[in-house]
Design an enzyme around this catalytic site. Structure first.
Site, PDB file in Angstrom:
ATOM      1  N   LYS A 244       0.835  -1.199   0.000  1.00  0.00           N
ATOM      2  CA  LYS A 244       0.000   0.000   0.000  1.00  0.00           C
ATOM      3  C   LYS A 244       0.873   1.253   0.000  1.00  0.00           C
ATOM      4  O   LYS A 244       2.037   1.211   0.405  1.00  0.00           O
ATOM      5  CB  LYS A 244      -0.884   0.032   1.254  1.00  0.00           C
ATOM      6  CG  LYS A 244      -1.944  -1.042   1.356  1.00  0.00           C
ATOM      7  CD  LYS A 244      -2.703  -0.907   2.671  1.00  0.00           C
ATOM      8  CE  LYS A 244      -3.750  -1.993   2.858  1.00  0.00           C
ATOM      9  NZ  LYS A 244      -4.910  -1.770   1.975  1.00  0.00           N
ATOM     10  N   ASP A 314      -2.776  -7.731  -1.457  1.00  0.00           N
ATOM     11  CA  ASP A 314      -3.537  -6.807  -0.614  1.00  0.00           C
ATOM     12  C   ASP A 314      -5.001  -7.221  -0.497  1.00  0.00           C
ATOM     13  O   ASP A 314      -5.776  -6.560   0.170  1.00  0.00           O
ATOM     14  CB  ASP A 314      -3.437  -5.380  -1.168  1.00  0.00           C
ATOM     15  CG  ASP A 314      -3.856  -4.325  -0.156  1.00  0.00           C
ATOM     16  OD1 ASP A 314      -3.878  -4.646   1.052  1.00  0.00           O
ATOM     17  OD2 ASP A 314      -4.174  -3.193  -0.560  1.00  0.00           O
ATOM     18  N   ARG A 318      -9.947 -11.857   2.582  1.00  0.00           N
ATOM     19  CA  ARG A 318     -10.841 -12.919   2.101  1.00  0.00           C
ATOM     20  C   ARG A 318     -10.159 -14.285   2.136  1.00  0.00           C
ATOM     21  O   ARG A 318     -10.827 -15.313   2.211  1.00  0.00           O
ATOM     22  CB  ARG A 318     -11.343 -12.582   0.704  1.00  0.00           C
ATOM     23  CG  ARG A 318     -10.293 -12.569  -0.385  1.00  0.00           C
ATOM     24  CD  ARG A 318     -10.739 -11.812  -1.609  1.00  0.00           C
ATOM     25  NE  ARG A 318     -10.830 -10.379  -1.318  1.00  0.00           N
ATOM     26  CZ  ARG A 318     -11.245  -9.472  -2.191  1.00  0.00           C
ATOM     27  NH1 ARG A 318     -11.601  -9.854  -3.413  1.00  0.00           N
ATOM     28  NH2 ARG A 318     -11.312  -8.209  -1.861  1.00  0.00           N
TER      29      ARG A 318
END
Length: 462
Positions: A244, A314, A318
Site C-alpha cells: 500500500k 492486498d 478474504r
C-alpha cells in the site's frame, strides 16, 4: 452486569435516587408550554435566548444562584436519538438525571455513554470531574451497560496501535473475554496451521513477526440454536508485496475491526445469557513483507480444497476468512455471520456509517434492517449478484482472490466468501468499516462498533 473491559473505563452512570441535577430535554415548541416548564424557567429561557436547537444546552440557576438543572435542545424535529452524546462535553461535571426525555431513554443513555467515550491508554488521565447520568429504575440497566461495554471493547481493540495489537495481543484479549464468561478457548498457531488444515491463514501471516493463528471460543447450551461468528483479524495490513501507499497504510491498524466487532457481539450474547450454542472464530495475522511473504501469482489450496490464485496480496482478508468460514461451515450452524473490514468498494457505495451486508435469506435481511432502523445502527443489504461470479474465474486455479477491473469489488469479495459456505442454515457477510472518520454525537473519530447492536437484537428476537 457486564464487567469485562479490554481497557478500564468506569461506567458514566450514577445510581437513581442519589442527589443529582435534573436535565430536561425539550423541543422549541416545549419552551412556552406551562405543563413542561414553570414560569420562572420560561422567563429565563427568553432572556437567555435559548431556542432548543439540537444539542444546545442551557444551565439553569436556582433561587440562590447555584446550579439547579439544565435544558437540552432536541431541535424542532427531535430525530437524533444520540444527541445526548454531546452532554459529556457540554454539562459541568457531576451527577444528572433525565427529568424529562420524550424519546427512547435507553437509546439516549447508550448514546450518552458512547458519545463520552475517550481512548486514553496513551494519555495522562483527565482530572476533570466526569459527567454522569442516572439510569431510571424502569430502564434495563444491565442491557444499557452491556451495549456500552460492547461498544467500548470494539473501539478499544481497534484504536490500539499495531505495536500493542499483534496476533498474540489479540489472543490475550480474546482469551480474557472467554475466561470472563467461562467459555472454552483454543488457538492453533504458526506451522500447526498447516497440519490442522488452514493453509491460507498460514500463507498470509507467515511473514509477520508474530505467528499467524486461528482462535476459537465456544459458549452456551449444546442443542440450542447454533450461532457461529467469524471475524477478520488482520492486525496490520501493509498490503504485502503489493504494498500500500503510506496514505493507504495509515489506518491499517483497524484491519482487525471484524474480529473486534465479533468479540464485542459475543460479549453481548454471553452477558445477556441468550439460549444459544455460540462459537466464535477469529483468524489473526499481520500481512507483512519479508523474504517468506506470499507472492502475486502463487496458488494455494484452501481448507475446503478449492485452489486460489493470488493476484493481489492486498486482498488478504478474504483468504484468511475462506479457511475460517470453511471450518465454521463444517459444523452446519443454524446461523453463520462473518464480519470484516474487507473492501474499499463498500465505503464508496455506502460511506462510513451504513454497513453493507450480504445474505441469501430474505427473512434475515428483513429482521436485520428492522433492528438497525429501530436502534439507529444502520445496515443495508447488497446483492449477491450471480452475474459477477464469472469474475472469480482464472485459468490456472479454481478462484482468483482479486478479480481484474476493480468494479463491484464488494460484491465479488462476498461471492468469493460464499464459495466457502454451503452447509450453514443461513449465512450473512458484513463488509464493515470499523472506523469513524470524524467526531459525531455517537462518539469520537476512531475505532467503531458497527452493526453489532442490530445483529444482537436480531439474534435475541428472531
Amino acid at each position: 452486569m457486564p464487567s469485562f473491559q479490554f481497557i478500564e473505563h468506569p461506567f458514566p452512570f450514577c445510581e437513581p435516587g442519589e442527589a443529582s441535577n435534573p436535565l430536561y430535554a425539550v423541543t422549541p415548541s416545549d419552551l412556552e408550554n406551562p405543563d413542561i416548564l414553570p414560569e420562572n424557567v420560561r422567563n429565563f429561557v427568553r432572556s437567555a435566548k435559548f431556542s432548543a436547537r439540537e444539542g444546545e444546552v442551557l444551565l439553569l440557576p436556582g433561587a440562590d444562584g447555584t446550579l439547579a438543572g439544565a435544558l437540552l435542545g432536541l431541535g424542532s424535529r427531535a430525530e437524533n436519538p444520540f444527541v445526548t452524546g454531546r452532554l459529556s462535553r457540554l454539562l459541568p461535571g457531576g451527577d444528572w438525571h433525565l427529568a424529562r426525555y420524550p424519546g427512547d431513554r435507553t437509546q439516549a443513555l447508550i448514546g450518552f455513554a458512547a458519545g463520552g467515550y475517550r481512548f486514553e491508554r496513551y494519555l495522562k488521565p483527565s482530572k476533570a470531574a466526569p459527567v454522569r447520568l442516572a439510569i431510571p429504575e424502569d430502564c434495563d440497566a444491565d442491557a444499557i451497560k452491556r451495549n456500552v461495554a460492547a461498544i467500548r471493547l470494539a473501539r478499544d481493540l481497534i484504536n490500539t496501535p499495531a505495536n500493542d495489537m499483534q496476533p498474540d495481543h489479540l489472543e490475550q484479549a480474546f482469551g480474557a473475554l472467554a475466561r470472563h464468561y467461562d467459555a472454552d478457548f483454543s488457538a492453533v498457531r504458526g506451522d500447526d496451521l498447516l497440519t490442522s488444515g488452514f493453509p491460507l491463514i498460514h500463507a498470509v501471516g507467515r511473514a509477520g513477526e508474530k505467528a499467524p493463528r486461528l482462535m476459537e471460543m465456544r459458549w452456551g447450551r449444546k442443542g440450542a440454536k447454533s450461532i457461529t461468528l467469524v471475524g477478520k483479524g488482520v492486525c496490520f495490513d501493509t498490503g504485502g508485496l503489493d504494498i500500500k501507499s503510506a496514505a493507504g497504510m495509515g489506518l491499517m491498524k483497524k484491519d482487525m475491526g471484524g474480529a473486534a466487532n465479533v468479540m464485542a457481539l459475543a460479549l453481548m450474547i454471553m452477558d445477556a445469557g441468550l439460549d444459544v450454542d455460540l462459537r466464535v472464530i477469529v483468524p489473526s495475522v499481520e500481512n507483512a513483507i519479508a523474504g517468506n511473504a506470499f507472492r502475486p501469482g502463487d496458488i494455494y489450496r484452501s481448507r475446503k480444497g478449492l485452489t486460489v490464485q493470488i493476484d493481489n496480496t492486498d486482498a488478504e482478508g478474504r483468504l484468511i476468512l475462506a479457511d475460517a468460514l470453511a471450518y465454521a461451515d463444517e459444523e452446519q450452524p443454524d446461523l453463520l455471520i462473518d464480519m470484516a473490514t474487507l473492501t474499499g468498494a463498500a465505503r464508496v457505495a455506502l460511506g462510513p456509517e451504513v454497513m453493507p451486508f450480504y445474505t441469501d435469506s430474505d427473512a434475515l435481511s428483513h429482521a436485520l434492517h428492522q433492528a438497525g432502523e429501530r436502534l439507529s445502527d444502520p445496515v443495508w443489504r447488497m446483492p449477491l449478484y450471480p452475474g459477477y461470479d464469472a469474475k472469480l474465474k482464472t485459468g490456472l486455479a479454481d478462484l482468483t482472490n482479486a478479480p481484474a477491473g476493480g468494479m463491484a469489488g464488494s460484491i465479488t469479495a462476498a461471492l468469493f466468501l460464499k464459495r466457502f459456505v454451503g452447509r450453514a442454515g443461513t449465512w450473512a457477510h458484513f463488509d464493515i468499516y470499523g472506523h469513524a472518520p470524524a467526531d459525531r454525537d455517537f462518539g469520537p473519530a476512531g475505532g467503531e462498533a458497527q452493526a453489532i447492536r442490530a445483529i444482537f437484537e436480531t439474534i435475541r428476537t428472531v
